[in-house]
Design an enzyme around this catalytic site. Structure first.
Site, PDB file in Angstrom:
ATOM      1  N   GLU A   1      -1.811  -5.363   8.622  1.00  0.00           N
ATOM      2  CA  GLU A   1      -1.054  -4.815   9.750  1.00  0.00           C
ATOM      3  C   GLU A   1      -1.786  -5.061  11.067  1.00  0.00           C
ATOM      4  O   GLU A   1      -3.002  -4.928  11.138  1.00  0.00           O
ATOM      5  CB  GLU A   1      -0.854  -3.300   9.559  1.00  0.00           C
TER       6      GLU A   1
ATOM      7  N   GLU B   1       8.793  -4.161  10.934  1.00  0.00           N
ATOM      8  CA  GLU B   1       9.240  -2.881  10.382  1.00  0.00           C
ATOM      9  C   GLU B   1       9.769  -1.971  11.478  1.00  0.00           C
ATOM     10  O   GLU B   1       9.090  -1.718  12.489  1.00  0.00           O
ATOM     11  CB  GLU B   1       8.073  -2.203   9.636  1.00  0.00           C
TER      12      GLU B   1
ATOM     13  N   ASP C   1       0.847  -1.198   0.000  1.00  0.00           N
ATOM     14  CA  ASP C   1       0.000   0.000   0.000  1.00  0.00           C
ATOM     15  C   ASP C   1       0.884   1.250   0.000  1.00  0.00           C
ATOM     16  O   ASP C   1       0.376   2.374  -0.057  1.00  0.00           O
ATOM     17  CB  ASP C   1      -1.008  -0.001   1.153  1.00  0.00           C
ATOM     18  N   SER C   2       2.222   1.044  -0.013  1.00  0.00           N
ATOM     19  CA  SER C   2       3.151   2.155  -0.248  1.00  0.00           C
ATOM     20  C   SER C   2       2.926   2.734  -1.648  1.00  0.00           C
ATOM     21  O   SER C   2       3.451   3.803  -1.971  1.00  0.00           O
ATOM     22  CB  SER C   2       4.601   1.697  -0.077  1.00  0.00           C
TER      23      SER C   2
ATOM     24  N   LYS D   1      -1.420  -9.388   2.856  1.00  0.00           N
ATOM     25  CA  LYS D   1      -0.716  -8.921   4.055  1.00  0.00           C
ATOM     26  C   LYS D   1      -1.602  -7.897   4.756  1.00  0.00           C
ATOM     27  O   LYS D   1      -2.291  -7.106   4.094  1.00  0.00           O
ATOM     28  CB  LYS D   1       0.632  -8.282   3.684  1.00  0.00           C
TER      29      LYS D   1
HETATM   30  O1  KIV Z   1       3.502  -1.105   1.733  1.00  0.00           O
HETATM   31  C1  KIV Z   1       4.678  -1.492   1.808  1.00  0.00           C
HETATM   32  O2  KIV Z   1       5.506  -1.235   0.930  1.00  0.00           O
HETATM   33  C2  KIV Z   1       5.064  -2.277   2.970  1.00  0.00           C
HETATM   34  C3  KIV Z   1       6.521  -2.571   3.160  1.00  0.00           C
HETATM   35  C4  KIV Z   1       7.224  -1.365   3.603  1.00  0.00           C
HETATM   36  C5  KIV Z   1       6.738  -3.728   4.065  1.00  0.00           C
HETATM   37  O3  KIV Z   1       4.233  -2.657   3.746  1.00  0.00           O
END
Ligand code: KIV
Length: 272
Positions: free
Chosen positions: A123, A190, A52-53, A121
């Protein structure tokens, strides 16, 4: 004709488990589109994270909060078309799983059905455990994420190192055990102290993947735009920049502009 390409052995969650047992480090990078997914897949990356980056590095938002489930699905479907060998994991965006486990399961099913990805994934630990259980119960592999969890940035207030104090470190260790117990196949850690990441990695059977969590994790992940040097402003201590793509791309674009202005491009060989 079968859509499965038998010449390439796909990395699976079992492969990652075996890599941990054999002490082979896991490489993971983010990608958000077909072209870069194809490039890093062919280069031999083990896991592609559709992070989600994308909200930051593709869409230009300050945080990861604004990206939507539909937008993540668009990115993930593009990545899947480029990835032939790597395991593709898709981030569940903020708002798609926190409210209740019915919504979480429905969001995870949409990701799997509409993108062809191999895992999701999300959080958090104990606070999202019902959702994690429901998603795993539906047969969807879950990668967990603890430590600095960017979707909670407004709760933390800063992007500083997490779990330096005992109370937070203990919660992280308990969450890690819980996530393993309910069946997560891997855990991203992280921006936490390397000693804590080492303790967690050694106490778990499942692999840990670190970002700013030191060398004792079972694997490492970086945001592709950061390690390629596309983003010149983001320079945290944990980031190793392998290329200055910003400078190289800028020079290429300047040359192109010069060639157009001087009527050097296109030449006869480049014309029909
Ligand atoms: O969204 C992302 O890129 C991430 C990584 C930094 C692990 O969650």
């Amino acid at each position: 004709m079968s859509a499965i390409k038998p010449d390439l052995k796909r990395i699976t969650t079992n492969t990652l488990q075996k890599m941990k047992v054999n002490g082979e480090k896991i490489s993971m990078l983010t990608a958000y589109d077909f072209s870069f997914a194809g490039l890093i897949d062919a280069a031999g990356i083990d896991v592609i994270l559709v992070g989600d980056s994308a909200s930051n590095v593709v869409a230009g938002h300050e945080t990861t909060l604004p990206i939507t489930l539909d937008q993540m699905i668009y990115h993930a479907a593009s990545v899947i078309r480029g990835a032939r060998r790597s395991l593709v994991v898709v981030d569940m965006p903020f708002g798609s799983y926190q409210s209740n486990s019915d919504i979480a399961l429905a969001s995870a099913i949409r990701i799997m059905k509409e993108t062809g990805a191999h895992a999701i994934k999300l959080e958090g630990g104990e606070e999202v455990i019902d959702s994690v259980k429901r998603i795993i119960g539906a047969g969807i592999p879950v990668m967990a994420h603890l430590g600095l969890t960017p979707q909670s940035i407004y709760k933390f207030g800063t992007y500083n190192v997490r779990a330096k104090e005992e109370v937070e470190a203990n919660k992280l260790k308990n969450d890690a055990q819980l996530l393993e117990t309910v069946g997560c196949f891997a855990l991203v850690l992280e921006k936490i102290p390397a000693t804590l990441a080492k303790e967690v990695s050694q106490s778990l059977q499942i692999p840990t993947i670190g970002i700013g969590a030191g060398k004792y994790c079972d694997g490492q992940v970086l945001v592709m735009h950061d390690m390629l040097g596309l983003n010149t402003e983001f320079k945290p201590r944990f980031l190793r920049q392998y290329l200055n793509l910003h400078e190289q791309a800028t020079n290429a674009v300047k040359q192109y502009i010069g060639d157009v202005k001087s009527n050097d491009f296109p030449n006869d060989a480049e014309s029909y």
